[in-house]
Design an enzyme around this catalytic site. Structure first.
Site, short mmCIF file in Angstrom:
data_model
loop_
_atom_site.label_atom_id
_atom_site.label_comp_id
_atom_site.label_asym_id
_atom_site.label_seq_id
_atom_site.Cartn_x
_atom_site.Cartn_y
_atom_site.Cartn_z
N ARG A 1 0.77 -0.96 0.01
CA ARG A 1 -0.07 -0.07 0.03
C ARG A 1 0.88 1.10 0.05
NH1 ARG A 1 -2.38 -3.82 -0.61
NH2 ARG A 1 -4.03 -4.65 0.49
N SER B 1 -11.94 1.92 4.14
CA SER B 1 -11.07 1.50 5.25
C SER B 1 -10.36 2.76 5.57
CB SER B 1 -9.98 0.53 4.74
OG SER B 1 -10.67 -0.57 4.44
N GLU C 1 -5.04 5.05 6.46
CA GLU C 1 -4.76 4.72 4.98
C GLU C 1 -5.20 6.04 4.39
OE1 GLU C 1 -5.26 0.67 3.42
OE2 GLU C 1 -6.89 1.99 2.38
P1 NAP Z 1 -9.83 -9.15 4.67
O1 NAP Z 1 -9.54 -9.85 3.75
O2 NAP Z 1 -10.25 -9.63 6.03
O3 NAP Z 1 -8.02 -9.23 5.43
C1 NAP Z 1 -7.48 -8.44 6.35
C2 NAP Z 1 -5.93 -8.71 6.59
O4 NAP Z 1 -5.64 -10.14 6.45
C3 NAP Z 1 -5.41 -7.96 5.40
O5 NAP Z 1 -4.30 -7.75 5.94
C4 NAP Z 1 -5.16 -9.22 4.39
O6 NAP Z 1 -3.83 -9.15 3.97
C5 NAP Z 1 -4.84 -10.49 5.42
N1 NAP Z 1 -5.21 -11.62 4.77
C6 NAP Z 1 -6.49 -12.14 4.67
N2 NAP Z 1 -6.73 -13.45 4.13
C7 NAP Z 1 -5.09 -13.53 3.79
C8 NAP Z 1 -4.57 -14.57 3.10
N3 NAP Z 1 -5.19 -15.68 2.65
N4 NAP Z 1 -3.27 -14.39 2.89
C9 NAP Z 1 -2.60 -13.38 3.41
N5 NAP Z 1 -3.01 -12.47 4.01
C10 NAP Z 1 -4.27 -12.53 4.24
O7 NAP Z 1 -9.60 -7.48 4.82
P2 NAP Z 1 -10.97 -6.82 4.40
O8 NAP Z 1 -10.71 -5.50 5.05
O9 NAP Z 1 -12.25 -7.41 4.43
O10 NAP Z 1 -10.36 -6.41 2.95
C11 NAP Z 1 -10.78 -7.21 1.87
C12 NAP Z 1 -9.23 -7.12 0.82
O11 NAP Z 1 -9.40 -5.66 0.50
C13 NAP Z 1 -8.00 -7.34 1.70
O12 NAP Z 1 -7.02 -7.76 0.75
C14 NAP Z 1 -7.42 -5.89 1.94
O13 NAP Z 1 -6.14 -5.60 2.20
C15 NAP Z 1 -8.08 -5.10 0.64
N6 NAP Z 1 -8.26 -3.71 0.86
C16 NAP Z 1 -7.39 -2.67 0.28
C17 NAP Z 1 -7.34 -1.51 0.30
C18 NAP Z 1 -6.49 -0.52 -0.36
O14 NAP Z 1 -5.69 -1.05 -1.27
N7 NAP Z 1 -6.56 0.64 -0.26
C19 NAP Z 1 -8.24 -0.80 1.18
C20 NAP Z 1 -9.18 -1.66 1.95
C21 NAP Z 1 -9.15 -3.20 1.75
P3 NAP Z 1 -3.87 -8.28 2.41
O15 NAP Z 1 -4.10 -6.68 2.92
O16 NAP Z 1 -2.20 -8.41 2.07
O17 NAP Z 1 -4.80 -8.59 1.41
#
Ligand code: NAP
Length: 355
Positions: A180, A253, A350
Site C-alpha cells: 500500500r 477503510s 490509510e
Molecule cells: P480481509 O480479507 O479480512 O483481510 C484482512 C487482513 O488479513 C489483510 O491484511 C489481508 O492481507 C490479510 N489476509 C486475509 N487473508 C489472507 C490470506 N489468505 N493470505 C494473506 N493475507 C491475508 O480484509 P478486508 O478488510 O475485508 O479487505 C479485503 C481485501 O481488500 C484485503 O485484501 C484488503 O487488504 C483489501 N483492501 C485494500 C485497500 C486498499 O488498497 N487501499 C483498502 C481496503 C481493503 P492483504 O491486505 O495483504 O490482503
C-alpha cells in the site's frame, strides 16, 4: 469596483484556463467533507495540466491532485493552494503474444477499466474489482485486495516531473512499490501521474485463496470459477462488507491493516486465541485490524452524532450526514488510542488528509 491591471490580467487568465477560485471540495470526495480550494482546475488533457502547473509554479502556489477523492479527508478550512481534479481519459490496448498492454488515462474510472479488461478475457485486475477511484490513484497506494496488488501488473507510469519540468516514463521498479505504498506516496510533490500501463495476461491464473472468496465460492457451489465469476464474487463480497457510497459519506477503510513482528503476534494470540493471523514471512505477521477494532475494542457499528463506523466493517468510518473533518479525526483518534491501550499496536490512517 474597477479592476487593477493585475486583477484584470488574472481574471483573463482564469477565464482562458478554466481555473476557478474558492471551490468547495466536499463534492469531489466520497467522504462528502471538506472546505474550499483557493484555486481549482479540472484537467482533461496534457495542455490543461501544463497550464495549471505553469500557473501554480509562476505564482508559487502549492498543488494537490485528486482523482475520485475516495481515499481522502479534506480539512474543514480547505486547501490554500491549487487542487487539480485529474480527468484525463483514454484507453489503448496493444497485444504482445500472450499479453496485452493496456494504457489508461489517470482520470479513467478504475472499476470501469477492470470491468472492460475482464470482459475482454484479460487476467490481472479481477481481484481489484469494485474499488472506487481513478486509474491514476492505483500506483500511488499500490492498491491491493484478495492477494493481488497493482504492482503485480503495472508495467510503467507516465508522469509530469514537477521538479525537473519534464515528462517521464517510470518503470515498475522506479515506482518503488511496497505494501500500500510507492515512491508517489512517499514523495507527493514530485510527479503528477498522467497515465498508467498495465501488462495483462490472456492466459492468467485466478487467485482465490482468501477466506471470503473461498466461502463465497462454496456458497455458490463453484469449484473452478472463471474470470467473470471471480469479478462477480468480489463485487458481492465488497458490497456486503462496505457501505454504498450513494448512501453514506465514507472513504472505505480508514486505517491500514497491521503488520507486526511474529513475536508480537504470538503475544496477542496468547491473549486472543481466536484471532486470525497471516504470516508474511518468519519475522512478520499480518493482523486483520477490523477483527481487533471489532472484538477487542468494540468499535463495530458505533455512532456518535454525525460520525461512526460501519455495522459490517469497523475499519470503515462513516459520515452520517453533515459531519465535518474534525468529527472524523476525533473518532479516528479515539480508535488509535484504544487500539494502543488494548494491544500496544500503533495504527496508521490509510486515508490521506489534505489541509
Ligand atoms: P480481509 O480479507 O479480512 O483481510 C484482512 C487482513 O488479513 C489483510 O491484511 C489481508 O492481507 C490479510 N489476509 C486475509 N487473508 C489472507 C490470506 N489468505 N493470505 C494473506 N493475507 C491475508 O480484509 P478486508 O478488510 O475485508 O479487505 C479485503 C481485501 O481488500 C484485503 O485484501 C484488503 O487488504 C483489501 N483492501 C485494500 C485497500 C486498499 O488498497 N487501499 C483498502 C481496503 C481493503 P492483504 O491486505 O495483504 O490482503
Amino acid at each position: 469596483m474597477e479592476l487593477t491591471p493585475v486583477h484584470q490580467h488574472l481574471a483573463q487568465t482564469f477565464q482562458q484556463m478554466k481555473i476557478q477560485e474558492h471551490v468547495i471540495l466536499k463534492d469531489y470526495t466520497t467522504f462528502k467533507i471538506g472546505g474550499p480550494a483557493r484555486f481549482f482546475c479540472i484537467v482533461k488533457n496534457e495542455d490543461d495540466l501544463i497550464e495549471a502547473f505553469n500557473f501554480s509554479k509562476k505564482n508559487k502556489i502549492k498543488m494537490f491532485v485528486i482523482g475520485g477523492g475516495s481515499n481522502l479527508l479534506i480539512a474543514d478550512a480547505g486547501y490554500d493552494g491549487m487542487v487539480i481534479k485529474m480527468d484525463i481519459s483514454g484507453k489503448k490496448y496493444i497485444e504482445e503474444g500472450d499479453f496485452v498492454k493496456v494504457t489508461a488515462g489517470a482520470g479513467e474510472n478504475w472499476d470501469k477499466l477492470v470491468e472492460e479488461t475482464v470482459e475482454k478475457g484479460l487476467y490481472g485486475l479481477e481481484n481489484l474489482s469494485n474499488i472506487p477511484g481513478t486509474v491514476g490513484a492505483t500506483p500511488v497506494q499500490n492498491i491491493g485486495a484478495y492477494g493481488s496488488e497493482a504492482k503485480d501488473v503495472i508495467e510503467s507510469v507516465y508522469v509530469l516531473d514537477i521538479i525537473k519540468d519534464e515528462y517521464k516514463t517510470l518503470t515498475n521498479v522506479e515506482c518503488d512499490f511496497d505494501y500500500r505504498d510507492s515512491f508517489f506516496k512517499k514523495n507527493p510533490q514530485r510527479y503528477i501521474i498522467i497515465s498508467v500501463t498495465f501488462k495483462l495476461n490472456k492466459k492468467g491464473k485466478l487467485n482465490f485463496n482468501y477466506k471470503d472468496i473461498q466461502e463465497a465460492l462454496s456458497a455458490k457451489k463453484i469449484k473452478n470459477p472463471n474470470l467473470k465469476q471471480m469479478r462477480e464474487i468480489i463485487i458481492d463480497i465488497r458490497n456486503r462488507k462496505l457501505p454504498n457510497l450513494k448512501t453514506y459519506g465514507t472513504a472505505g477503510s480508514f486505517f491500514k491493516n497491521v503488520i507486526v513482528s511474529s513475536i508480537k503476534a504470538k503475544e496477542l494470540l496468547d491473549k486472543y486465541p481466536e484471532m486470525i493471523v497471516h504470516a508474511v514471512n518468519n519475522k512478520k505477521t499480518k493482523i486483520p485490524l477490523a477483527w481487533i477494532l471489532d472484538h477487542v475494542c468494540g468499535f463495530r457499528g458505533v455512532k456518535k452524532g454525525n460520525v461512526g463506523t460501519y455495522q459490517n466493517q469497523a475499519l470503515v468510518l462513516i459520515n452520517y450526514g453533515n459531519a465535518n473533518a474534525k468529527e472524523i479525526i476525533d473518532l479516528a483518534q479515539k480508535m488509535v488510542d484504544k487500539v494502543y491501550e488494548e494491544t500496544g499496536i500503533e495504527i496508521e490512517p490509510e486515508v490521506e488528509y489534505l489541509e
